[in-house]
Every structure is written in structure tokens, then in C-alpha cells.
Design a protein around this motif. Structure first.
Motif, PDB file in Angstrom:
ATOM      1  N   LEU A  89     -39.168 -46.061  88.498  1.00 12.99           N
ATOM      2  CA  LEU A  89     -39.497 -46.105  89.964  1.00 12.99           C
ATOM      3  C   LEU A  89     -39.740 -44.827  90.523  1.00 12.99           C
ATOM      4  CD1 LEU A  89     -37.104 -48.806  90.591  1.00 12.99           C
ATOM      5  CD2 LEU A  89     -39.598 -49.011  90.392  1.00 12.99           C
ATOM      6  N   VAL A  90     -38.898 -43.676  90.235  1.00 10.86           N
ATOM      7  CA  VAL A  90     -39.093 -42.547  91.055  1.00 10.86           C
ATOM      8  C   VAL A  90     -40.607 -41.781  90.765  1.00 10.86           C
ATOM      9  CG1 VAL A  90     -38.210 -40.010  91.048  1.00 10.86           C
ATOM     10  CG2 VAL A  90     -36.886 -42.208  91.028  1.00 10.86           C
ATOM     11  N   ILE A  91     -40.879 -41.848  89.501  1.00 12.82           N
ATOM     12  CA  ILE A  91     -42.463 -41.365  89.128  1.00 12.82           C
ATOM     13  C   ILE A  91     -43.421 -42.175  89.913  1.00 12.82           C
ATOM     14  CG2 ILE A  91     -43.834 -41.162  87.241  1.00 12.82           C
ATOM     15  CD1 ILE A  91     -41.481 -40.532  85.387  1.00 12.82           C
ATOM     16  N   ALA A  92     -43.053 -43.609  89.816  1.00 12.41           N
ATOM     17  CA  ALA A  92     -44.387 -44.262  90.653  1.00 12.41           C
ATOM     18  C   ALA A  92     -44.150 -44.057  91.993  1.00 12.41           C
ATOM     19  CB  ALA A  92     -43.929 -46.086  90.434  1.00 12.41           C
ATOM     20  N   ILE A  93     -43.156 -44.050  92.813  1.00 16.45           N
ATOM     21  CA  ILE A  93     -43.146 -43.534  94.061  1.00 16.45           C
ATOM     22  C   ILE A  93     -43.830 -42.109  94.234  1.00 16.45           C
ATOM     23  CG2 ILE A  93     -41.561 -42.774  96.021  1.00 16.45           C
ATOM     24  CD1 ILE A  93     -39.779 -45.059  94.934  1.00 16.45           C
ATOM     25  N   LEU A  94     -43.585 -41.189  93.403  1.00 17.92           N
ATOM     26  CA  LEU A  94     -44.240 -39.815  93.718  1.00 17.92           C
ATOM     27  C   LEU A  94     -45.787 -39.878  93.494  1.00 17.92           C
ATOM     28  CD1 LEU A  94     -41.536 -37.741  91.633  1.00 17.92           C
ATOM     29  CD2 LEU A  94     -41.823 -37.870  94.183  1.00 17.92           C
ATOM     30  N   LEU A  95     -46.032 -40.737  92.629  1.00 20.28           N
ATOM     31  CA  LEU A  95     -47.702 -40.949  92.277  1.00 20.28           C
ATOM     32  C   LEU A  95     -48.276 -41.492  93.575  1.00 20.28           C
ATOM     33  CD1 LEU A  95     -47.613 -41.868  88.599  1.00 20.28           C
ATOM     34  CD2 LEU A  95     -48.383 -39.924  89.439  1.00 20.28           C
ATOM     35  N   ILE A  96     -47.600 -42.490  94.157  1.00 20.45           N
ATOM     36  CA  ILE A  96     -48.214 -43.309  95.345  1.00 20.45           C
ATOM     37  C   ILE A  96     -48.092 -42.175  96.455  1.00 20.45           C
ATOM     38  CG2 ILE A  96     -47.778 -45.038  97.080  1.00 20.45           C
ATOM     39  CD1 ILE A  96     -46.436 -46.567  94.773  1.00 20.45           C
ATOM     40  N   LEU A  97     -47.211 -41.557  96.809  1.00 21.74           N
ATOM     41  CA  LEU A  97     -47.169 -40.761  97.648  1.00 21.74           C
ATOM     42  C   LEU A  97     -48.107 -39.335  97.467  1.00 21.74           C
ATOM     43  CD1 LEU A  97     -43.254 -39.917  98.277  1.00 21.74           C
ATOM     44  CD2 LEU A  97     -44.999 -41.325  99.751  1.00 21.74           C
ATOM     45  N   TYR A  98     -48.284 -38.870  96.232  1.00 16.09           N
ATOM     46  CA  TYR A  98     -49.725 -37.940  95.946  1.00 16.09           C
ATOM     47  C   TYR A  98     -50.643 -38.547  96.394  1.00 16.09           C
ATOM     48  CZ  TYR A  98     -52.270 -34.767  93.149  1.00 16.09           C
ATOM     49  OH  TYR A  98     -53.274 -33.970  92.875  1.00 16.09           O
ATOM     50  N   PHE A  99     -51.121 -39.774  95.789  1.00 14.63           N
ATOM     51  CA  PHE A  99     -52.506 -40.293  96.108  1.00 14.63           C
ATOM     52  C   PHE A  99     -52.819 -40.741  97.463  1.00 14.63           C
ATOM     53  CE2 PHE A  99     -52.103 -41.581  91.609  1.00 14.63           C
ATOM     54  CZ  PHE A  99     -53.294 -40.755  91.019  1.00 14.63           C
ATOM     55  N   LYS A 100     -51.622 -40.894  98.252  1.00 11.71           N
ATOM     56  CA  LYS A 100     -51.864 -41.152  99.875  1.00 11.71           C
ATOM     57  C   LYS A 100     -51.782 -39.888 100.671  1.00 11.71           C
ATOM     58  CE  LYS A 100     -49.480 -45.539 100.502  1.00 11.71           C
ATOM     59  NZ  LYS A 100     -48.353 -46.145 101.125  1.00 11.71           N
TER      60      LYS A 100
END
Length: 265
Positions: free
Chosen positions: A252-263
Motif C-alpha cells: 500500500l505504501v509503495i502504491a501510494i508513493l507511485l500515485i503521488l509521483y505520477f500526479k
């Protein structure tokens, strides 16, 4: 090692091979001998001392009985000397009875009851000997008067009749006392037998209690083993669940970080 009752009644005990184990208890097995405590050894030693005194008393009683019989056929100085020997022997017999009484009272209650019953028989037997000695002494004191009556020729038949009557009365009294001693011995034997049965019943109930406790402990051991296995499995599952939850959190942490990065890009 003790005399049998028949030996005591007839005063013919010589502790021969046929009589020396009349009342002996059965021999102890090696495990039983090893389990005796120091106090038990002391009691066995005291019982052996009592047996020694008892053997001496039986031999002395038989000897005194023979002397009384022999003294009845004597007269004059020889009769007085024989009576003196009998009195000395009676004093020795009384000393032995006192020693046996002290030893018997120091033993276990169930053994003490049997030994004290024997002592009562011995005391009664000794009293009979004393009565017989008194009769011999009184007969010796009245010998001169009897001689005068015999010389005068007035009471020959009366004297013989009185002597026979006294002998019959003495024999009857002695038979009655012997019968009473037999009844007392039988009563003591029955009481001892009842005590033994009671002890055996107590030992049986204690054995059953010990077996039940042993079975209960076996069941507790089984339950403890099962509980240990259950706790081990629970610990393994908890550790496994911790790893699974940690993995989910990491994903979940990795997924949140990836979403933030793409945004942000």
C-alpha cells in the motif's frame, strides 16, 4: 521364636525342632528386609530379647513342675531341700516375667496385646506353682502331727481321704483355670485376626487411591502436551499473520508513493 500353647499348658517345652517355630511369623522377603527402618530393626531386636526370656521361662517352668512332682514323693530333710530349690526357681521365674513385661510394653500395640496375653498365662501358671509349693510346705509342717495320728491308729483313713479330696479339688481348679486361659487365648487370637483384616482393607483402599492418582496424573500429562502443541501452532499463525500484514502495508505504501509521483509529474 515363641512356645506354642500346647507346650505352655503341659510345661514340656524344650524348644526342640518340632516346637521352635510354633508361632514364628513367616520369613521376610529380601525387599521387605531392605525396607525396614532403623525403628523396625529396634523393635525386632526387642522382640528377640523377649523370646530369649520366654525360652528361659518355659524351661524353668517345666523344671519346677518336675521338682514339685518329685517333692510330693519325698519326706523329711530331702523334701525341705527340694522345696527350697523350687522357691529359688520361682523367684527367678518372677524376675523373668518382669523382664518380659518391660520388653512387651515397649513393642507395637498389636504385638503388645498378644505378648501381654501370654504373660497373663505365665503369671497364672506361676501362681499355680506357688499354690502347689504352699501345699507341699503345709504338708511338710503337718508331717509330725500326721505321724502322731498314724501312731495312735485313729485317723489313717480320714487322712488319706482328705489328701485325695484336696488333690481332686486342686486338679479341678487347675482344669478350670486352664479352660479360662484357653478361652482368653482364643479371644485374643480372634481380636488379632480382626485387626489384621482391618489393616489389609486399609492397605487395599490406599492402593486403589494411589492407582487412581497415577491415572489422573497420566491424563494431566496428556492434556499438558496437547495444550503445548496448540500454543505452538497459535504462535506460528500469529507470526505468519504479522508477515502478511507487513507485506500488505508495504504494498500500500509503495502504491501510494507511485500515485503521488505520477500526479506530481
Amino acid at each position: 521364636m515363641t512356645c506354642c500353647h500346647d507346650c505352655i499348658k503341659t510345661r514340656n517345652c524344650r524348644f526342640s525342632e518340632q516346637h521352635r517355630y510354633c508361632n514364628d511369623p513367616p520369613p521376610l522377603s529380601p525387599p521387605a528386609r531392605q525396607s525396614l527402618t532403623a525403628f523396625d530393626h529396634l523393635r525386632v531386636k526387642m522382640s528377640e530379647v523377649f523370646d530369649g526370656y520366654e525360652r528361659q521361662y518355659c524351661e524353668l517352668s517345666a523344671n519346677l513342675s518336675k521338682k514339685c512332682t518329685a517333692a510330693g514323693t519325698l519326706d523329711g530333710e530331702r523334701k525341705k531341700q527340694k522345696v527350697s530349690e523350687i522357691k529359688t526357681g520361682i523367684d527367678e521365674a518372677e524376675s523373668l516375667i518382669r523382664k518380659m513385661d518391660l520388653e512387651a510394653r515397649a513393642l507395637q500395640p498389636n504385638v503388645k496385646v498378644v505378648l501381654l496375653a501370654k504373660l497373663r498365662e505365665y503369671k497364672s501358671d506361676l501362681n499355680n506353682l506357688k499354690t502347689e509349693v504352699k501345699r507341699l510346705v503345709s504338708g511338710n509342717l503337718n508331717a509330725s502331727a500326721r505321724d502322731e495320728l498314724l501312731e495312735s491308729g485313729m485317723a489313717n483313713t480320714l487322712t488319706a481321704s482328705a489328701d485325695q479330696r484336696s488333690r481332686l479339688m486342686f486338679s479341678t481348679e487347675r482344669l478350670n483355670k486352664t479352660s479360662d486361659r484357653i478361652k482368653d487365648g482364643r479371644r485374643t487370637m480372634l481380636e488379632t485376626e480382626e485387626l489384621g483384616v482391618s489393616i489389609l482393607q486399609d492397605l487395599h483402599s490406599q492402593r486403589q487411591s494411589l492407582l487412581h492418582a497415577h491415572n489422573t496424573l497420566d491424563g494431566v500429562d496428556d492434556n499438558v502436551g496437547k495444550s503445548k502443541k496448540i500454543l505452538t501452532n497459535m504462535a506460528r499463525r500469529m507470526s505468519k499473520n504479522k508477515w502478511i500484514i507487513g507485506s500488505i502495508i508495504a504494498v500500500l505504501v509503495i502504491a501510494i508513493l507511485l500515485i503521488l509521483y505520477f500526479k506530481l509529474t
